[in-house]
Write a protein that holds these residues in place. Structure first.
Motif, short mmCIF file in Angstrom:
data_model
loop_
_atom_site.label_atom_id
_atom_site.label_comp_id
_atom_site.label_asym_id
_atom_site.label_seq_id
_atom_site.Cartn_x
_atom_site.Cartn_y
_atom_site.Cartn_z
N ARG A 133 0.85 -1.20 0.00
CA ARG A 133 0.00 0.00 0.00
C ARG A 133 0.88 1.25 0.00
N SER A 134 0.74 2.13 0.95
CA SER A 134 1.54 3.36 0.94
C SER A 134 2.79 3.26 1.80
N ALA A 135 3.09 2.06 2.29
CA ALA A 135 4.20 1.89 3.21
C ALA A 135 5.50 1.55 2.46
N ASP A 136 6.61 1.52 3.22
CA ASP A 136 7.92 1.30 2.59
C ASP A 136 8.41 -0.13 2.73
N GLY A 137 7.65 -0.99 3.39
CA GLY A 137 8.03 -2.38 3.52
C GLY A 137 9.15 -2.64 4.51
N ARG A 138 9.56 -1.63 5.24
CA ARG A 138 10.65 -1.77 6.18
C ARG A 138 10.14 -1.95 7.61
N ALA A 139 11.04 -2.33 8.50
CA ALA A 139 10.76 -2.41 9.93
C ALA A 139 11.91 -1.76 10.68
N VAL A 140 11.63 -1.31 11.89
CA VAL A 140 12.66 -0.63 12.68
C VAL A 140 13.17 -1.56 13.78
N LEU A 141 14.27 -1.16 14.38
CA LEU A 141 14.93 -2.00 15.38
C LEU A 141 14.02 -2.30 16.56
N ARG A 142 13.30 -1.29 17.04
CA ARG A 142 12.52 -1.49 18.27
C ARG A 142 11.47 -2.59 18.08
N SER A 143 10.73 -2.56 16.96
CA SER A 143 9.70 -3.59 16.75
C SER A 143 10.32 -4.92 16.39
N SER A 144 11.42 -4.91 15.66
CA SER A 144 12.07 -6.16 15.26
C SER A 144 12.67 -6.87 16.46
N LEU A 145 13.29 -6.12 17.35
CA LEU A 145 13.84 -6.72 18.56
C LEU A 145 12.74 -7.33 19.42
N GLU A 475 14.13 -1.49 27.63
CA GLU A 475 15.51 -1.30 28.07
C GLU A 475 16.49 -1.92 27.07
N ALA A 476 16.15 -3.11 26.57
CA ALA A 476 17.01 -3.76 25.58
C ALA A 476 17.05 -2.96 24.28
N ILE A 477 15.91 -2.38 23.90
CA ILE A 477 15.84 -1.55 22.69
C ILE A 477 16.71 -0.31 22.84
N ASP A 478 16.59 0.37 23.97
CA ASP A 478 17.37 1.60 24.19
C ASP A 478 18.87 1.30 24.13
N LEU A 479 19.28 0.20 24.76
CA LEU A 479 20.70 -0.15 24.76
C LEU A 479 21.16 -0.55 23.36
N ALA A 480 20.35 -1.35 22.67
CA ALA A 480 20.73 -1.79 21.33
C ALA A 480 20.82 -0.62 20.36
N ALA A 482 21.80 2.24 21.09
CA ALA A 482 23.07 2.91 21.41
C ALA A 482 24.28 2.03 21.11
N GLY A 483 24.03 0.83 20.55
CA GLY A 483 25.13 -0.04 20.16
C GLY A 483 25.49 -1.11 21.16
N ASP A 484 24.73 -1.23 22.27
CA ASP A 484 25.01 -2.22 23.30
C ASP A 484 23.99 -3.36 23.17
N HIS A 485 24.43 -4.54 22.76
CA HIS A 485 23.52 -5.66 22.53
C HIS A 485 23.49 -6.64 23.70
N SER A 486 24.15 -6.31 24.78
CA SER A 486 24.28 -7.25 25.89
C SER A 486 22.93 -7.59 26.53
N ARG A 487 22.07 -6.60 26.70
CA ARG A 487 20.78 -6.87 27.33
C ARG A 487 19.91 -7.76 26.44
N LEU A 488 19.95 -7.52 25.15
CA LEU A 488 19.23 -8.37 24.20
C LEU A 488 19.65 -9.83 24.37
#
Length: 529
Positions: A133-145, A475-480, A482-488
């Motif tokens: 439809r009118s979307a770009d077919g992409r997803a963002v980190l927060r929802s993907s995580l 919290e895991a999203i905020d850290l990821a 910023a480049g910190d994947h440890s909480r994930l």
């Protein structure tokens, strides 16, 4: 170099596809899929993967680190044997028929065969399709995580679900208006590789019925029975004609779908999960949890709570309405299937199977949650009393049941439950009533002569210690971000054993902190992803 994988893409081989191969948004007719390539990304990087899913697919740790696979999981090319496409379906959204929907940002990589099993692989967020439809077919980190973690967390909880193989960042920025307030922001893009025996939804059948494409609807029913219910339909004793499935077989099959859906919803209610977007296009024909959008776990027990900001006023998809909505969705599927049945055939009896199965499964789940040997007359009243008190006193559901298991049955004390209360006022105002309930509860247990070990085993099997609370995911999203994947990675490990106390992980078994009560991403979420 990774070993070759085996693909057998029956969906595209046996069902008709879209003759138009150009990529543009359109209404598609008389087919079930459209060929489409993922849109390449700038710099795919593997943030995390599920070792369990990798093993299930026959992929080693070395395979998961292979450049060719990471590029594929990021949408940059394919491996030999893969065929990329998006499927066509419709659906009822928030109670209204929405017409054609389809895979607007999910692109299949094909059907992988391993160890005698078939798995559909699907990239979510890999670019535009004819159904975007009118979307770009992409997803963002927060929802993907969130989808990656929750898929695996739900499986560990014993809840039927699609799985997640990998979480890959793309190196691209994606524009999203998270709050739908006219202030879009750039966010990091990401792609999840989802895995399931089938991603077929109620909406696949609904759209064909709505467009009067009945021969194709019959073909899809027969194909689905033959591919996705091959371990079930022979038990009916009815022969299968893929192009003209027997009406009696369709009736029995719909009853099986009702059974699986009822079992699914009973699990959701058992663990306190709220899907948030129970549209018919988000209902799996296999009875799996599918499409993790603005989901959430009940913190303070409240049947009217929904995690979805879009549903904040109507609360159609709130926690307490999930059984009713599941049945409503099944009714819509029944209407679609009835369009290819003779007039003297009805699916009403099959629908009744949902009601019977749900009551049975929920009763069993509640008996285990409370540690009853079996459900008795009067247990319903006892259970309803405490749920009402938990709502009024603002008590955390997950903590309540984990603490209830430690209760001294001969001298029950309210203090055992103290850390499950969200406010001192709630404990003071309703403490006496809950103390009285504890007395009735312990008498119920003791009078039945339930062995302490049996009670604890039942409660431990039904009541998780660790769930993916929204604030933990945020919290895991905020850290990821910023480049910190440890909480994930820590959450992925902790949530893989949700019923077992894990030394050093006590912080992940706490109730929602006060700062998260109204924080975006921790209390409610939008569908923006």
């Amino acid at each position: 170099m990774m070993k070759p994988l085996t693909f057998d893409n029956r969906f595209v081989r046996e069902l008709p596809g879209d003759p138009i191969t150009d990529l543009y948004t359109r209404q598609v007719s008389d087919c079930l899929w459209s060929a489409v390539q993922p849109t390449p990304v700038k710099q795919p990087q593997l943030l995390a993967y599920s070792p369990q899913v990798a093993e299930m697919l026959g992929l080693s740790d070395a395979d998961m680190q292979a450049s060719a696979l990471i590029q594929t999981l990021g949408g940059n090319g394919t491996l030999p044997g893969m065929f990329t496409y998006a499927t066509r379906y419709g659906g009822h959204q928030f109670g209204h028929w929405a017409g054609q929907l389809g895979d607007g940002r999910a692109i299949y990589l094909g059907e992988l065969l391993h160890a005698g099993k078939r798995f559909e692989l699907q990239l979510k967020g890999a670019g535009e399709t004819p159904y975007s439809r009118s979307a770009d077919g992409r997803a963002v980190l927060r929802s993907s995580l969130r989808e990656f973690l929750c898929s695996e967390a739900m499986h560990a909880l014993g809840v039927p679900t699609t799985r997640a193989l990998s979480l890959v960042t793309t190196g691209n920025q994606v524009v999203r208006d998270m709050f739908y307030d006219g202030n879009p922001q750039l966010e990091p893009g990401a792609i999840v590789c989802r895995v399931a025996p089938s991603f077929t939804r109620f909406g696949h059948f609904e759209l064909l019925a709505s467009r009067d494409e009945l021969p194709l609807l019959k073909h899809l029913i027969g194909f689905t029975l033959d591919r996705d219910f091959a371990d079930w339909w022979p038990s009916t004793g009815i022969a299968l004609d893929i192009h003209q499935p027997d009406p009696g077989l369709i009736e029995a099959w719909f009853a099986e779908i009702c059974t699986r859906t009822a079992i699914l919803i009973a699990h959701w209610m058992r663990v306190g999960f709220v899907h948030g977007v129970m549209n018919t296009d988000n209902m799996s024909i296999l009875g799996l949890t599918i499409d993790y959008g603005p989901y959430g776990w009940i913190d303070n027990f409240d049947p009217s709570w929904t995690p979805n900001t879009t549903d904040a006023q109507g609360r159609r998809y709130c926690f307490g309405r999930q059984p009713d909505i599941a049945r409503w969705n099944l009714e819509r599927l029944a209407e679609a299937l009835a369009s290819v049945l003779p007039a003297n055939h009805t699916l009403a009896q099959s629908l009744a199977v949902f009601d019977q199965t749900y009551v049975r499964e929920l009763t069993h789940a509640l008996a285990n949650k409370f540690g009853f040997d079996q459900w008795q007359d009067g247990d319903g009243e006892l259970v309803n009393q405490i749920f009402e008190l938990m709502q009024r006193a603002e008590v955390d559901q997950t903590l309540f049941f984990s603490r209830l298991a430690t209760l001294d049955l001969h001298a029950p004390q309210l203090s055992t439950l103290s850390d499950a209360f969200y406010t001192a006022q709630g404990q003071q105002q309703f403490g006496a009533d809950i103390q009285q309930w504890l007395h009735h509860y312990t008498q119920r247990i003791l009078s039945a002569g339930i062995a302490p070990a049996t009670r604890l085993q039942k409660m431990a099997s039904a009541n998780p210690i660790y769930v993916l609370r929204n604030y933990l995911a945020q919290e895991a999203i905020d850290l990821a971000t910023a480049g910190d994947h440890s909480r994930l990675l820590t959450l992925l490990k902790v949530l893989s054993q949700p019923y077992t106390w894990q030394t050093g992980m006590e912080a992940f078994a706490q109730k929602r902190p006060d700062w998260a009560r109204q924080k975006a991403g921790c209390s409610m979420l939008s569908c923006s992803s």
